[in-house]
Design a protein around this motif. Structure first.
Motif, PDB file in Angstrom:
ATOM      1  N   LEU A   1     -17.453   0.945  -9.175  1.00  0.00           N
ATOM      2  CA  LEU A   1     -16.443  -0.010  -8.731  1.00  0.00           C
ATOM      3  C   LEU A   1     -15.620   0.550  -7.570  1.00  0.00           C
ATOM      4  O   LEU A   1     -15.315  -0.172  -6.610  1.00  0.00           O
ATOM      5  CB  LEU A   1     -15.517  -0.384  -9.895  1.00  0.00           C
ATOM      6  N   VAL A   2     -15.261   1.826  -7.642  1.00  0.00           N
ATOM      7  CA  VAL A   2     -14.503   2.444  -6.560  1.00  0.00           C
ATOM      8  C   VAL A   2     -15.312   2.422  -5.275  1.00  0.00           C
ATOM      9  O   VAL A   2     -14.795   2.076  -4.198  1.00  0.00           O
ATOM     10  CB  VAL A   2     -14.102   3.887  -6.934  1.00  0.00           C
ATOM     11  N   ARG A   3     -16.572   2.770  -5.352  1.00  0.00           N
ATOM     12  CA  ARG A   3     -17.423   2.774  -4.161  1.00  0.00           C
ATOM     13  C   ARG A   3     -17.588   1.371  -3.584  1.00  0.00           C
ATOM     14  O   ARG A   3     -17.605   1.191  -2.365  1.00  0.00           O
ATOM     15  CB  ARG A   3     -18.790   3.380  -4.500  1.00  0.00           C
ATOM     16  N   PHE A   4     -17.699   0.385  -4.456  1.00  0.00           N
ATOM     17  CA  PHE A   4     -17.837  -0.993  -3.982  1.00  0.00           C
ATOM     18  C   PHE A   4     -16.567  -1.433  -3.254  1.00  0.00           C
ATOM     19  O   PHE A   4     -16.634  -2.073  -2.198  1.00  0.00           O
ATOM     20  CB  PHE A   4     -18.109  -1.922  -5.163  1.00  0.00           C
ATOM     21  N   LYS A   5     -15.414  -1.078  -3.784  1.00  0.00           N
ATOM     22  CA  LYS A   5     -14.150  -1.408  -3.137  1.00  0.00           C
ATOM     23  C   LYS A   5     -14.055  -0.758  -1.759  1.00  0.00           C
ATOM     24  O   LYS A   5     -13.606  -1.387  -0.787  1.00  0.00           O
ATOM     25  CB  LYS A   5     -12.986  -0.970  -4.026  1.00  0.00           C
ATOM     26  N   LEU A   6     -14.483   0.489  -1.647  1.00  0.00           N
ATOM     27  CA  LEU A   6     -14.419   1.190  -0.364  1.00  0.00           C
ATOM     28  C   LEU A   6     -15.353   0.559   0.661  1.00  0.00           C
ATOM     29  O   LEU A   6     -15.054   0.557   1.854  1.00  0.00           O
ATOM     30  CB  LEU A   6     -14.754   2.667  -0.555  1.00  0.00           C
ATOM     31  N   ARG A   7     -16.479   0.021   0.209  1.00  0.00           N
ATOM     32  CA  ARG A   7     -17.395  -0.654   1.130  1.00  0.00           C
ATOM     33  C   ARG A   7     -16.888  -2.042   1.524  1.00  0.00           C
ATOM     34  O   ARG A   7     -17.281  -2.569   2.558  1.00  0.00           O
ATOM     35  CB  ARG A   7     -18.774  -0.787   0.474  1.00  0.00           C
ATOM     36  N   HIS A   8     -16.053  -2.630   0.684  1.00  0.00           N
ATOM     37  CA  HIS A   8     -15.585  -3.997   0.915  1.00  0.00           C
ATOM     38  C   HIS A   8     -14.063  -4.029   0.789  1.00  0.00           C
ATOM     39  O   HIS A   8     -13.525  -4.484  -0.225  1.00  0.00           O
ATOM     40  CB  HIS A   8     -16.231  -4.957  -0.092  1.00  0.00           C
TER      41      HIS A   8
ATOM     42  N   LYS B   1       0.839  -1.205   0.000  1.00  0.00           N
ATOM     43  CA  LYS B   1       0.000   0.000   0.000  1.00  0.00           C
ATOM     44  C   LYS B   1       0.875   1.257   0.000  1.00  0.00           C
ATOM     45  O   LYS B   1       1.002   1.947   1.008  1.00  0.00           O
ATOM     46  CB  LYS B   1      -0.939  -0.026   1.204  1.00  0.00           C
ATOM     47  N   THR B   2       1.438   1.541  -1.174  1.00  0.00           N
ATOM     48  CA  THR B   2       2.391   2.649  -1.287  1.00  0.00           C
ATOM     49  C   THR B   2       2.011   3.676  -2.349  1.00  0.00           C
ATOM     50  O   THR B   2       2.651   4.729  -2.430  1.00  0.00           O
ATOM     51  CB  THR B   2       3.786   2.096  -1.636  1.00  0.00           C
ATOM     52  N   MET B   3       1.012   3.415  -3.149  1.00  0.00           N
ATOM     53  CA  MET B   3       0.775   4.249  -4.331  1.00  0.00           C
ATOM     54  C   MET B   3      -0.128   5.442  -4.065  1.00  0.00           C
ATOM     55  O   MET B   3      -1.100   5.353  -3.312  1.00  0.00           O
ATOM     56  CB  MET B   3       0.180   3.402  -5.457  1.00  0.00           C
ATOM     57  N   SER B   4       0.195   6.537  -4.730  1.00  0.00           N
ATOM     58  CA  SER B   4      -0.681   7.709  -4.765  1.00  0.00           C
ATOM     59  C   SER B   4      -1.704   7.522  -5.877  1.00  0.00           C
ATOM     60  O   SER B   4      -1.551   6.660  -6.748  1.00  0.00           O
ATOM     61  CB  SER B   4       0.140   8.969  -5.032  1.00  0.00           C
TER      62      SER B   4
ATOM     63  N   MET C   1      -3.098   1.216  -2.861  1.00  0.00           N
ATOM     64  CA  MET C   1      -3.033   2.664  -2.675  1.00  0.00           C
ATOM     65  C   MET C   1      -2.858   3.003  -1.201  1.00  0.00           C
ATOM     66  O   MET C   1      -3.380   2.313  -0.325  1.00  0.00           O
ATOM     67  CB  MET C   1      -4.315   3.330  -3.190  1.00  0.00           C
ATOM     68  N   ARG C   2      -2.127   4.082  -0.945  1.00  0.00           N
ATOM     69  CA  ARG C   2      -2.019   4.555   0.439  1.00  0.00           C
ATOM     70  C   ARG C   2      -3.377   4.989   0.962  1.00  0.00           C
ATOM     71  O   ARG C   2      -3.722   4.747   2.118  1.00  0.00           O
ATOM     72  CB  ARG C   2      -1.039   5.731   0.508  1.00  0.00           C
ATOM     73  N   ASN C   3      -4.149   5.635   0.102  1.00  0.00           N
ATOM     74  CA  ASN C   3      -5.481   6.100   0.478  1.00  0.00           C
ATOM     75  C   ASN C   3      -6.471   5.684  -0.607  1.00  0.00           C
ATOM     76  O   ASN C   3      -6.644   6.412  -1.593  1.00  0.00           O
ATOM     77  CB  ASN C   3      -5.498   7.617   0.655  1.00  0.00           C
ATOM     78  N   PRO C   4      -7.115   4.529  -0.461  1.00  0.00           N
ATOM     79  CA  PRO C   4      -8.029   4.036  -1.506  1.00  0.00           C
ATOM     80  C   PRO C   4      -9.161   5.002  -1.852  1.00  0.00           C
ATOM     81  O   PRO C   4      -9.710   4.924  -2.950  1.00  0.00           O
ATOM     82  CB  PRO C   4      -8.577   2.731  -0.903  1.00  0.00           C
ATOM     83  N   LYS C   5      -9.504   5.913  -0.927  1.00  0.00           N
ATOM     84  CA  LYS C   5     -10.576   6.866  -1.222  1.00  0.00           C
ATOM     85  C   LYS C   5     -10.229   7.755  -2.410  1.00  0.00           C
ATOM     86  O   LYS C   5     -11.109   8.294  -3.073  1.00  0.00           O
ATOM     87  CB  LYS C   5     -10.852   7.735   0.012  1.00  0.00           C
ATOM     88  N   ASP C   6      -8.940   7.900  -2.663  1.00  0.00           N
ATOM     89  CA  ASP C   6      -8.511   8.716  -3.810  1.00  0.00           C
ATOM     90  C   ASP C   6      -8.628   7.960  -5.134  1.00  0.00           C
ATOM     91  O   ASP C   6      -8.272   8.502  -6.185  1.00  0.00           O
ATOM     92  CB  ASP C   6      -7.061   9.169  -3.623  1.00  0.00           C
TER      93      ASP C   6
END
Length: 446
Positions: free
Chosen positions: A90-97, A37-40, A242-247
């Protein structure tokens, strides 16, 4: 009512995250040797562009030659907007799971063990075929640059070996830095291709605003822009590192806006100067000097894109074997031996399929219809419907969001249509190709 809904969402997320370091697929990496988990978000956007641009861009001018300039460009832009919408889902689904690392994990959430295995198979098969497709693109490029100096199978083998080496880093973060020059190269190559087409336009070329054709011919042609946005099957894996998946949403917006703009401009300009006889890949229609220059500049991108596909397929298996094991995060002999072995097997399989299956390009079309149609389009609607149902009050949540629910259902139906129609027209194309003798034998130098 709002507090009650928030409580339901909180309970659902807590349940989904139970049992694994806040649900994150890679857990707490503070004391690990290998940190994923290192990527911007900027680096993720670069990786996404490196993966899909060359894969889709060079085939688009030939699609415009079939359907015409205006409907072709409209289709490219519409599909770009559609792909942006499905990217957001897809991004929202990843953030929920957070435990979802790839489409296999998502399939398990939606459909249980059967969905998990089906989506794992689809992800790996599609990635392997795309890696093989990049090897063939590399073969075409090397052949053009060298004036067919050696057998095409040898060129594909050279590209396979180079792809193997570039696939070896264990993390996408390591691959991200070599993807930066890859994106620069394909961007410059596209400009060189457009300039070359403009400097040496085809005399007497046919360029039409719109062209009528049979359904099978038109749809087979527009599968190029449909599947030019087929990188969604990698979104979960990239977001997991990602360091911050919300991004992730920023990366998705960047990808789709840049790719759609580049696709539309490149396809329109190339078709306008070369006309209806433009080849696929379109660089092959350029004058010899410009053709060699464009292919030579694009080579790094063709290579890195193939490496990303091989890396993705290998990591699906690697995570399946070593998830929650020290071999995932530590430099162990077993971990590295298995990783290198998987990379080798995946690349060899891609090479053998690419040069040994006479209908390989059509096989990619069938796999894209079977899986990419869902991974890029249809499954996003399922993700929305699933989360709305479980995070809210069941089916009532759908009725309370009629527009979003209708759009999700449309997305599922669009995926189904692309899947069925894509398989149908590809099979017809295979029959026609055998009938006119255009299918060459396996391991052919021609």
């Amino acid at each position: 009512m709002s507090s009650k809904k928030e409580a339901v969402v909180s309970l659902h997320v807590q349940h989904d995250n139970a049992g694994d370091d806040h649900g994150d697929v890679f857990g707490n990496e503070e004391h690990h040797d290998i940190k994923y988990k290192t990527m911007s978000w900027q680096l993720v956007a670069i990786l996404m562009l490196a993966e899909i641009v060359s894969n889709g861009m060079l085939s688009l001018p030939s699609s415009l030659a079939t359907v015409g300039l205006v409907p072709g460009v409209i289709l490219i832009v519409f599909l770009g907007i559609f792909a942006t919408y499905t990217s957001i889902i897809l991004v929202r689904f990843k953030l929920r799971h957070p435990k979802v690392h790839n489409m296999s994990d998502a399939g398990g959430i939606l459909f249980g063990p059967v969905g998990r295995e089906l989506f794992a198979f689809g992800t790996m098969l599609f990635a392997i075929l795309l890696a093989g497709g990049q090897m063939l693109s590399g073969q075409i490029a090397l052949s053009a640059i060298s004036d067919n100096a050696i057998c095409n199978v040898s060129f594909a083998g050279i590209f396979c070996a180079a792809t193997f080496i570039c696939s070896l880093p264990r993390t996408f973060g390591r691959m991200g830095w070599i993807s930066i020059p890859s994106v620069i190269c394909i961007s410059v190559a596209a400009v060189v291709g457009m300039v070359g087409a403009g400097v040496h336009p085809v005399a007497g070329r046919s360029v039409v605003a719109a062209r009528s054709s049979s359904f099978s011919t038109a749809f087979f042609s527009i599968t190029n822009p449909v599947f030019a946005y087929c990188g969604h099957f990698m979104f979960f894996s990239l977001m997991s590192e990602m360091r911050n998946p919300k991004d992730g949403i920023k990366a998705a917006y960047t990808l789709q806006s840049v790719a759609t703009t580049y696709y539309a401009v490149f396809a329109a300009v190339t078709y306008a100067f070369i006309g209806s006889n433009v080849a696929s890949p379109s660089f092959s229609s350029l004058a010899p000097t410009w053709r060699k220059a464009a292919y030579g500049i694009a080579l790094p991108n063709l290579l890195i894109a193939g490496a990303l596909y091989s890396h993705t397929a290998s990591k699906v298996l690697f995570l399946r074997i070593f998830r929650r094991s020290r071999h995932l995060h530590d430099h162990t002999w077993l971990g590295w031996t298995v990783w290198v072995g998987l990379i080798a097997v995946i690349n060899v399989a891609a090479f053998l399929l690419a040069v040994g299956v006479p209908i390989f390009n059509y096989l990619i079309g069938i796999a894209a219809s079977l899986f990419a149609a869902w991974f890029t389009y249809g499954i996003a609607g399922m993700f929305f419907l699933y989360d709305a149902y479980h995070d809210g009050q069941g089916a009532r949540s759908w009725w309370r969001q009629p527009l979003q629910t209708a759009l999700a259902i449309f997305t599922v139906l669009a995926g189904l249509f692309i899947c069925v129609a894509g398989i149908y027209v590809t099979i017809l194309a295979i029959v026609d190709a055998y009938a006119d003798g255009s299918i060459v034998g396996p391991f052919s130098c021609g």
